[in-house]
Motif scaffolding. Structure first.
Motif, PDB file in Angstrom:
ATOM      1  N   ILE A 232      79.447  22.733 -22.091  1.00  0.00           N
ATOM      2  CA  ILE A 232      80.696  22.141 -21.614  1.00  0.00           C
ATOM      3  C   ILE A 232      80.730  22.238 -20.104  1.00  0.00           C
ATOM      4  O   ILE A 232      80.095  23.111 -19.502  1.00  0.00           O
ATOM      5  CB  ILE A 232      81.938  22.833 -22.219  1.00  0.00           C
ATOM      6  N   ASP A 233      81.479  21.330 -19.496  1.00  0.00           N
ATOM      7  CA  ASP A 233      81.654  21.313 -18.043  1.00  0.00           C
ATOM      8  C   ASP A 233      82.989  20.646 -17.743  1.00  0.00           C
ATOM      9  O   ASP A 233      83.533  19.914 -18.579  1.00  0.00           O
ATOM     10  CB  ASP A 233      80.510  20.565 -17.350  1.00  0.00           C
ATOM     11  N   PHE A 234      83.508  20.895 -16.537  1.00  0.00           N
ATOM     12  CA  PHE A 234      84.815  20.372 -16.166  1.00  0.00           C
ATOM     13  C   PHE A 234      84.714  19.625 -14.851  1.00  0.00           C
ATOM     14  O   PHE A 234      84.165  20.149 -13.867  1.00  0.00           O
ATOM     15  CB  PHE A 234      85.830  21.516 -16.037  1.00  0.00           C
ATOM     16  N   LEU A 235      85.234  18.386 -14.819  1.00  0.00           N
ATOM     17  CA  LEU A 235      85.302  17.573 -13.615  1.00  0.00           C
ATOM     18  C   LEU A 235      86.675  17.789 -12.990  1.00  0.00           C
ATOM     19  O   LEU A 235      87.673  17.238 -13.457  1.00  0.00           O
ATOM     20  CB  LEU A 235      85.076  16.095 -13.951  1.00  0.00           C
ATOM     21  N   MET A 274      73.034  20.311 -19.567  1.00  0.00           N
ATOM     22  CA  MET A 274      74.001  19.374 -18.991  1.00  0.00           C
ATOM     23  C   MET A 274      74.539  19.956 -17.692  1.00  0.00           C
ATOM     24  O   MET A 274      74.963  21.101 -17.637  1.00  0.00           O
ATOM     25  CB  MET A 274      75.158  19.117 -19.959  1.00  0.00           C
ATOM     26  N   ARG A 275      74.512  19.144 -16.634  1.00  0.00           N
ATOM     27  CA  ARG A 275      75.103  19.506 -15.355  1.00  0.00           C
ATOM     28  C   ARG A 275      75.747  18.266 -14.749  1.00  0.00           C
ATOM     29  O   ARG A 275      75.350  17.119 -15.048  1.00  0.00           O
ATOM     30  CB  ARG A 275      74.043  20.051 -14.371  1.00  0.00           C
ATOM     31  N   GLN A 276      76.731  18.476 -13.888  1.00  0.00           N
ATOM     32  CA  GLN A 276      77.410  17.366 -13.231  1.00  0.00           C
ATOM     33  C   GLN A 276      76.939  17.220 -11.799  1.00  0.00           C
ATOM     34  O   GLN A 276      76.547  18.201 -11.147  1.00  0.00           O
ATOM     35  CB  GLN A 276      78.917  17.587 -13.244  1.00  0.00           C
ATOM     36  N   ASN A 277      76.970  15.985 -11.325  1.00  0.00           N
ATOM     37  CA  ASN A 277      76.682  15.706  -9.924  1.00  0.00           C
ATOM     38  C   ASN A 277      77.984  15.882  -9.143  1.00  0.00           C
ATOM     39  O   ASN A 277      78.941  15.129  -9.347  1.00  0.00           O
ATOM     40  CB  ASN A 277      76.151  14.280  -9.767  1.00  0.00           C
ATOM     41  N   PRO A 278      78.077  16.857  -8.243  1.00  0.00           N
ATOM     42  CA  PRO A 278      79.356  17.093  -7.557  1.00  0.00           C
ATOM     43  C   PRO A 278      79.767  15.980  -6.610  1.00  0.00           C
ATOM     44  O   PRO A 278      80.921  15.955  -6.166  1.00  0.00           O
ATOM     45  CB  PRO A 278      79.105  18.410  -6.795  1.00  0.00           C
ATOM     46  N   MET A 283      77.334  12.697 -15.118  1.00  0.00           N
ATOM     47  CA  MET A 283      76.779  13.779 -15.925  1.00  0.00           C
ATOM     48  C   MET A 283      75.287  13.565 -16.133  1.00  0.00           C
ATOM     49  O   MET A 283      74.847  12.462 -16.497  1.00  0.00           O
ATOM     50  CB  MET A 283      77.486  13.859 -17.281  1.00  0.00           C
ATOM     51  N   HIS A 284      74.500  14.636 -15.917  1.00  0.00           N
ATOM     52  CA  HIS A 284      73.051  14.614 -16.103  1.00  0.00           C
ATOM     53  C   HIS A 284      72.730  15.406 -17.369  1.00  0.00           C
ATOM     54  O   HIS A 284      73.107  16.587 -17.476  1.00  0.00           O
ATOM     55  CB  HIS A 284      72.340  15.231 -14.903  1.00  0.00           C
ATOM     56  N   LEU A 285      72.033  14.777 -18.286  1.00  0.00           N
ATOM     57  CA  LEU A 285      71.649  15.411 -19.542  1.00  0.00           C
ATOM     58  C   LEU A 285      70.132  15.513 -19.619  1.00  0.00           C
ATOM     59  O   LEU A 285      69.419  14.542 -19.324  1.00  0.00           O
ATOM     60  CB  LEU A 285      72.171  14.623 -20.742  1.00  0.00           C
ATOM     61  N   GLY A 286      69.636  16.681 -20.022  1.00  0.00           N
ATOM     62  CA  GLY A 286      68.201  16.885 -20.234  1.00  0.00           C
ATOM     63  C   GLY A 286      67.899  16.954 -21.719  1.00  0.00           C
ATOM     64  O   GLY A 286      68.541  17.708 -22.464  1.00  0.00           O
ATOM     65  N   CYS A 308      61.020  12.854 -16.765  1.00  0.00           N
ATOM     66  CA  CYS A 308      60.776  13.878 -15.744  1.00  0.00           C
ATOM     67  C   CYS A 308      59.682  14.868 -16.141  1.00  0.00           C
ATOM     68  O   CYS A 308      58.974  15.381 -15.263  1.00  0.00           O
ATOM     69  CB  CYS A 308      62.066  14.634 -15.445  1.00  0.00           C
ATOM     70  N   HIS A 309      59.544  15.159 -17.442  1.00  0.00           N
ATOM     71  CA  HIS A 309      58.572  16.164 -17.876  1.00  0.00           C
ATOM     72  C   HIS A 309      57.867  15.678 -19.135  1.00  0.00           C
ATOM     73  O   HIS A 309      58.365  14.795 -19.839  1.00  0.00           O
ATOM     74  CB  HIS A 309      59.268  17.509 -18.157  1.00  0.00           C
ATOM     75  N   ARG A 310      56.729  16.291 -19.389  1.00  0.00           N
ATOM     76  CA  ARG A 310      55.964  15.960 -20.591  1.00  0.00           C
ATOM     77  C   ARG A 310      56.469  16.717 -21.810  1.00  0.00           C
ATOM     78  O   ARG A 310      56.080  16.375 -22.936  1.00  0.00           O
ATOM     79  CB  ARG A 310      54.485  16.271 -20.365  1.00  0.00           C
ATOM     80  N   GLY A 311      57.274  17.732 -21.580  1.00  0.00           N
ATOM     81  CA  GLY A 311      57.869  18.498 -22.667  1.00  0.00           C
ATOM     82  C   GLY A 311      59.374  18.510 -22.544  1.00  0.00           C
ATOM     83  O   GLY A 311      59.962  17.815 -21.699  1.00  0.00           O
ATOM     84  N   PRO A 312      60.051  19.284 -23.375  1.00  0.00           N
ATOM     85  CA  PRO A 312      61.517  19.345 -23.305  1.00  0.00           C
ATOM     86  C   PRO A 312      62.004  19.856 -21.950  1.00  0.00           C
ATOM     87  O   PRO A 312      61.374  20.700 -21.309  1.00  0.00           O
ATOM     88  CB  PRO A 312      61.877  20.319 -24.431  1.00  0.00           C
ATOM     89  N   VAL A 313      63.154  19.335 -21.528  1.00  0.00           N
ATOM     90  CA  VAL A 313      63.780  19.772 -20.280  1.00  0.00           C
ATOM     91  C   VAL A 313      64.539  21.067 -20.555  1.00  0.00           C
ATOM     92  O   VAL A 313      65.405  21.119 -21.439  1.00  0.00           O
ATOM     93  CB  VAL A 313      64.728  18.690 -19.730  1.00  0.00           C
ATOM     94  N   GLN A 314      64.237  22.111 -19.794  1.00  0.00           N
ATOM     95  CA  GLN A 314      64.842  23.423 -19.991  1.00  0.00           C
ATOM     96  C   GLN A 314      66.095  23.632 -19.149  1.00  0.00           C
ATOM     97  O   GLN A 314      67.039  24.283 -19.586  1.00  0.00           O
ATOM     98  CB  GLN A 314      63.832  24.523 -19.676  1.00  0.00           C
ATOM     99  N   ALA A 315      66.089  23.114 -17.924  1.00  0.00           N
ATOM    100  CA  ALA A 315      67.223  23.326 -17.017  1.00  0.00           C
ATOM    101  C   ALA A 315      67.168  22.274 -15.929  1.00  0.00           C
ATOM    102  O   ALA A 315      66.104  21.696 -15.641  1.00  0.00           O
ATOM    103  CB  ALA A 315      67.188  24.728 -16.414  1.00  0.00           C
ATOM    104  N   LEU A 316      68.321  22.030 -15.309  1.00  0.00           N
ATOM    105  CA  LEU A 316      68.392  21.130 -14.156  1.00  0.00           C
ATOM    106  C   LEU A 316      69.581  21.533 -13.290  1.00  0.00           C
ATOM    107  O   LEU A 316      70.513  22.191 -13.751  1.00  0.00           O
ATOM    108  CB  LEU A 316      68.478  19.656 -14.575  1.00  0.00           C
ATOM    109  N   ALA A 317      69.533  21.100 -12.031  1.00  0.00           N
ATOM    110  CA  ALA A 317      70.592  21.405 -11.063  1.00  0.00           C
ATOM    111  C   ALA A 317      70.602  20.302 -10.019  1.00  0.00           C
ATOM    112  O   ALA A 317      69.562  19.695  -9.715  1.00  0.00           O
ATOM    113  CB  ALA A 317      70.372  22.769 -10.397  1.00  0.00           C
ATOM    114  N   ILE A 318      71.788  20.055  -9.455  1.00  0.00           N
ATOM    115  CA  ILE A 318      71.982  19.029  -8.425  1.00  0.00           C
ATOM    116  C   ILE A 318      72.639  19.693  -7.227  1.00  0.00           C
ATOM    117  O   ILE A 318      73.555  20.513  -7.396  1.00  0.00           O
ATOM    118  CB  ILE A 318      72.844  17.856  -8.947  1.00  0.00           C
TER     119      ILE A 318
END
Length: 562
Positions: A232-235, A274-278, A283-286, A308-318
């Motif tokens: 979950i995230d809040f805008l 899931m992370r948001q672009n401030p 919303m960015h989903l991996g 972006c990757h050959r395997g599952p996306v573990q984490a992301l940040a903006i």
């Protein structure tokens, strides 16, 4: 008669002309005269003013929002004057912002090594010893193995911390003073936690649904439509609570009205990243297939879909500027992407000994990457390829679950499999803050006023776009086509534009009747035949009947019919 002003001016000119003669008579011919000193000081002041203006002009470019629009081609005088006034005000605002930089008394500081030393070899114990007592007190550790692993979240002003244990423990803490706000033992799985508009409300992604609580621990709402939430995230500018679950649905809930804004199907299975672009609230989903998708609530399909990757996306940040995205995959790679280009090639690539499980970027652009029991801090990771990290920290006997930078503080909060701990990171926080944006020292009255102001300034969900400044630009790619001549229009009447008629003749009913005028149906044919018969009968009835002819003497010669 001469006026006293003119006489005073003429006397001053005479004295000014006599200055070189007086200086020469006094034997000061080699030294600069008084007049030369005045001229030199004036010239120096002019030069300093020019330098000051040029410096302010260079600094003002950082605050400008795009290039000026040319007003030479505008024929409307009123519109032209309005555009000039707007551009002048924008330039003056940029100059005022540049001149206000003198009020920023605080400057960010980083670790500096001497000689052959390297900053990533400095342990936290040595850093804590050499900082002031206020900064040293910010480094603490909470052993909470019973309900671990833990995730954490901070408010926008960085004063309050929200922690959530996987086994049902949720607590709010004023981490600077160590004061416990509220503590809940929910008795079910807690997957994620997030603050809402301020420290008075927070959301918890539990096993089945998303729940909203207040600062006293009272359950306020149960969001039943958010089923099996994972993240979950809040805008905060839109008052939207966003969740994504195991079913692969991305849902936006307006917490100010309680309405479900939209429900989007990702069609890529369960999502745990899931992370948001401030910058633009996208919303960015991996996903598990290595794809990162970008979503907005006004589109049913992703605005960007990138492998972006050959395997599952573990984490992301903006980062805070919204220009660079960092992703970590199960393939052990850490990649830096320029979101403005959307190219398949990453700017820089790094390798971690084990796949990174969590990422975060500070306000000053420092990157925190955690894998296993290790946390690495990278500086200028998006500027050039770095050979070594900025800082390194290890937490023996535990595994890092999540890490988040504290706003306006040189501190990193870390949630592990044994509890909560913090790490001092010099240069991570923004030293100068805007009280209208986020006030670290606000009291109760200011918090209430800020909440009302943010509700009045709430941005609708329909305005979330990939490029929020596109509405301020003019699309010059569309060129007006030359109008066709009368002969060309006569030759191709089907391609001629439909002219809008006046006085209601372009209404929806008229347009519908014009479209269906040539459609032939049985009912229409019967109606037309009946109308034709009635018309013929009326015409026949209107015709005058012929008067009877009187017999004549010549009728005897008329041939009679059988």
């Amino acid at each position: 008669k001469t006026s006293p002003c003119r006489s005073a001016m003429s006397s001053a000119e005479d004295e000014f002309l006599k200055l070189p003669e007086q200086a020469a008579a006094a034997g000061a011919g080699t030294a600069p005269s008084k007049a030369r000193k005045i001229l030199a000081s004036k010239k120096k002041s002019k030069d300093s003013t020019k330098l000051k203006k040029s410096h302010i002009g260079r600094r003002a470019k950082a605050y400008e929002r795009g290039e000026d629009v040319s007003v030479k081609e505008i024929k409307d005088k009123k519109l032209k004057a309005v555009m000039k006034s707007k551009q002048a005000k924008a330039k003056q605002a940029a100059r005022d912002a540049a001149m206000a930089e003198i009020l920023r008394t605080e400057t960010p500081g980083f670790l500096e090594a001497e000689g052959m030393e390297q900053t990533f070899k400095f342990p936290q114990s040595e850093i804590v010893k050499h900082v002031d007592e206020a900064s040293a007190s910010k480094a603490f550790t909470l052993n909470l193995e019973t309900f671990a692993p833990y995730g954490l979240n901070f408010t926008a002003n960085g004063r309050h911390m929200l922690i959530g244990g996987r086994r049902g423990h949720v607590a709010t803490v004023a981490w600077e003073t160590g004061r416990l706000g509220t503590e809940l033992h929910l008795g079910q799985t807690v997957r994620d936690v997030a603050w809402l508009q301020n420290e008075t409300m927070f959301a918890v992604a539990q096993k089945r649904h998303v729940y909203i609580y207040d600062h006293q621990g009272t359950e306020l709402h149960l969001l039943q439509k958010h089923v099996d939430p994972c993240k979950i995230d809040f805008l905060r500018y839109h008052y939207l609570l966003v969740s994504v679950g195991r079913a692969g649905y991305l849902k936006y809930q307006d917490v100010s009205t309680g309405q479900l804004v939209c429900e989007l199907r990702t069609k890529l299975g369960a999502c745990n990243v899931m992370r948001q672009n401030p910058w633009n609230a996208v919303m960015h989903l991996g996903h598990s297939n290595g794809v990162v998708t970008l979503w907005t609530p006004n589109m049913t399909s992703p605005v960007v879909k990138q492998l972006c990757h050959r395997g599952p996306v573990q984490a992301l940040a903006i980062d805070s500027t919204g220009k660079y995205m960092t992703t970590a995959g199960l393939d052990g790679q850490l990649k830096i992407w320029d979101i403005r280009k959307f190219k398949d090639e990453a700017l820089f690539e790094y390798f971690t000994p084990t796949p990174a499980t969590t990422l975060d970027i500070s306000q000053r652009g420092l990157l925190a990457a955690a894998y296993g029991a290790h946390v690495q801090i990278w500086k200028d990771h998006h500027v050039r390829k770095q050979q070594s990290p900025y800082m390194n920290h290890s937490i023996p006997g535990s595994v890092v679950n999540e890490c988040r930078f504290v706003p306006f503080e040189d501190m990193l909060g870390i949630g592990t499999s044994t509890g909560i701990c913090t790490m001092l990171v010099p240069g991570a926080g923004e030293p100068n803050f805007d009280t209208f944006e986020a006030n670290p020292f606000q009291h109760k009255r200011q918090r209430q006023e800020a909440e009302v102001r943010s509700l009045l300034d709430k941005i609708p969900a329909e305005l979330i776009t990939l490029q929020p400044d596109a509405i301020l630009k003019v699309d010059r790619s569309k060129v007006k086509e030359p109008e066709a001549s009368a002969d060309q229009k006569a030759k191709s009447p089907a391609q001629a534009e439909v002219k809008h008629k006046q006085r209601g003749k372009s209404s929806s009913k008229r347009r519908y009747l014009r479209k269906t005028a040539n459609v032939v149906t049985e009912q229409r044919q019967a109606l037309l035949e009946r109308l034709q018969r009635e018309k013929d009968e009326r015409a026949k009835a209107k015709q005058p009947q012929k008067a009877e002819r009187k017999p004549d003497v010549l009728d005897r010669f008329v041939r009679k019919e059988d």
